[in-house]
Structures are given as C-alpha cells and as structure tokens.
Motif scaffolding. Sequence first.
Motif, PDB file in Angstrom:
ATOM      1  N   SER A  73      23.550  46.112   0.457  1.00 43.84           N
ATOM      2  CA  SER A  73      22.242  45.474   0.668  1.00 43.84           C
ATOM      3  C   SER A  73      22.305  43.992   0.339  1.00 43.84           C
ATOM      4  N   LEU A  74      23.457  43.403   0.586  1.00 46.04           N
ATOM      5  CA  LEU A  74      23.662  41.989   0.304  1.00 46.04           C
ATOM      6  C   LEU A  74      22.966  41.151   1.377  1.00 46.04           C
ATOM      7  N   LYS A 149      11.748  46.426   0.569  1.00 39.33           N
ATOM      8  CA  LYS A 149      11.445  45.893   1.900  1.00 39.33           C
ATOM      9  C   LYS A 149      11.614  44.383   1.880  1.00 39.33           C
ATOM     10  N   TYR A 150      12.571  43.913   2.685  1.00 38.77           N
ATOM     11  CA  TYR A 150      12.865  42.486   2.771  1.00 38.77           C
ATOM     12  C   TYR A 150      12.210  41.922   4.030  1.00 38.77           C
ATOM     13  N   LYS A 151      11.355  40.934   3.867  1.00 31.14           N
ATOM     14  CA  LYS A 151      10.750  40.264   5.017  1.00 31.14           C
ATOM     15  C   LYS A 151      11.563  39.020   5.329  1.00 31.14           C
ATOM     16  N   GLY A 152      12.076  38.965   6.547  1.00 32.39           N
ATOM     17  CA  GLY A 152      12.946  37.859   6.929  1.00 32.39           C
ATOM     18  C   GLY A 152      12.213  36.534   7.061  1.00 32.39           C
ATOM     19  N   TYR A 153      12.952  35.476   6.816  1.00 33.56           N
ATOM     20  CA  TYR A 153      12.411  34.114   6.918  1.00 33.56           C
ATOM     21  C   TYR A 153      13.086  33.377   8.066  1.00 33.56           C
ATOM     22  N   ASN A 154      12.286  32.628   8.810  1.00 33.21           N
ATOM     23  CA  ASN A 154      12.796  31.724   9.844  1.00 33.21           C
ATOM     24  C   ASN A 154      13.696  32.451  10.854  1.00 33.21           C
ATOM     25  N   GLU A 157      16.050  38.861  10.361  1.00 35.79           N
ATOM     26  CA  GLU A 157      15.485  40.191  10.569  1.00 35.79           C
ATOM     27  C   GLU A 157      14.961  40.777   9.260  1.00 35.79           C
ATOM     28  N   ASP A 158      13.892  41.569   9.386  1.00 30.04           N
ATOM     29  CA  ASP A 158      13.418  42.351   8.250  1.00 30.04           C
ATOM     30  C   ASP A 158      14.417  43.467   7.978  1.00 30.04           C
ATOM     31  N   MET A 159      14.440  43.949   6.736  1.00 28.83           N
ATOM     32  CA  MET A 159      15.322  45.057   6.408  1.00 28.83           C
ATOM     33  C   MET A 159      14.674  45.915   5.334  1.00 28.83           C
ATOM     34  N   THR A 160      14.837  47.219   5.461  1.00 27.19           N
ATOM     35  CA  THR A 160      14.335  48.152   4.454  1.00 27.19           C
ATOM     36  C   THR A 160      15.499  48.959   3.899  1.00 27.19           C
ATOM     37  N   ASN A 176      17.501  50.748   6.829  1.00 26.23           N
ATOM     38  CA  ASN A 176      16.767  50.744   8.102  1.00 26.23           C
ATOM     39  C   ASN A 176      16.728  52.127   8.733  1.00 26.23           C
ATOM     40  N   GLY A 177      16.489  53.139   7.888  1.00 25.51           N
ATOM     41  CA  GLY A 177      16.323  54.499   8.370  1.00 25.51           C
ATOM     42  C   GLY A 177      17.591  55.296   8.553  1.00 25.51           C
ATOM     43  N   GLU A 178      18.746  54.698   8.343  1.00 26.38           N
ATOM     44  CA  GLU A 178      20.028  55.373   8.556  1.00 26.38           C
ATOM     45  C   GLU A 178      20.735  55.616   7.225  1.00 26.38           C
TER      46      GLU A 178
END
Length: 202
Positions: A73-74, A149-154, A157-160, A176-178
């Motif tokens: 999750s880096l 939950k990571y909300k992407g900047y600029n 991509e978002d990532m969960t 991301n569900g996997e």
Amino acid sequence: PLENGNYGFDKPSAKIILNMKTDENEHTEELVLGKKSEGNIYVQYNGKAYSQPANLFEFAQAQPLSFISKVQSLINISGVEKVEISGEGVSHTIDIAHSGGEDDELTFKLDGKDIDESTAKKLYQEIIGIQIDGMYDNRPAGASLLTLKYKGYNGAEDMTVEFKAIDDLDCAFVKNGEIQFTVKRSVINTLIGTINSYAENN
C-alpha cells in the motif's frame, strides 16, 4: 539435447513461462524443470530435454512472495489529498493540503485539527508501511478490521485498502476489491492502536 528418458517432466518441479515480445511479434516460450541429478537439472524446451546447472534455476524454486514487495500500500504522499481511516475502534481523517507547483508544500489536518508536518508524515508512514505476510490461500475473509481510503490529488487515482479477518492470526489484504495477500492480524491491531494514539496526542 538428451536421448529419450525419464527426466521428471510428467511431474515437473516448476514451469517457467516466458512472454517474448519484439517490435514485430509476440509469442510465449515454456521451460519445464524436471529431476535434479548430480548438481544439474533436466530442462524441457520445445519438446527436447537438456541438462543444465541446477543453480541457474534456483529462482524458480523460490516462493512467489520472494519476488513481491512486502509493502503493497505504498502510495506517495504527493499524490494524496485525503486518507479516511475506519474500522474496529478507529475512525479518523487525514487531510493533506497542497500548495501546488514544483515545491508543493504540504499542510495537514488530523480530524479537522492542524497537525505538524513531521508528525503527520510519521503517521502516514505507519499507515502505508504495513507489510504483507503471505500469499492469499482462498480461506474465507469475513468482517473488515480496518479500511483505508486514499483520495488522489491532481489526477492521481483513488485507492482503497481493506484488511478483512480470516481467523485469529491472519487477515486478508484487499486492494481495490481484490484479495492477493495476507497480513498478521496482530499487525493491524497494533496499527489501529498507533493511529488512535496519534489522534489522542494531537
């Protein structure tokens, strides 16, 4: 090539699939590893058997986890504007404001309160530094212990990332569900305690 014989290809110790690609075409080659004999290993290629030094193929006997980064999750903080943290006994939000431009200075809030940059970055490193422990083995994954939950900047991509309980020892690492990996449940419990501690002391 060797003469016909019993080289162990019917029960191979490993198979190596090579995807070969050039500007003009793409094709797949397969190497089948058979028995070992006196420091060599039998290799089947294009239907023919060869004897090669076994140490050339030691990598093929390694566990898949040996080739994978333990930190899955880096996510570079420069591409994140918010991290929402939820789970058993934990609910926090890290907001990351970007100044933009080449320097892109960052300011942080933890649950709506200002937090100094050094402390915020240490907390962020704790969150993204979770190390996987093994490959997922299809055991049923149950309740979620922790969700990030990571909300992407600029444009990023978002990532969960989610950690779901498997048993008392392990949980599933869900990106991301996997599901692909497992993480020790004790590691997630420790992280939850660490996050809460940062929030309480801010």
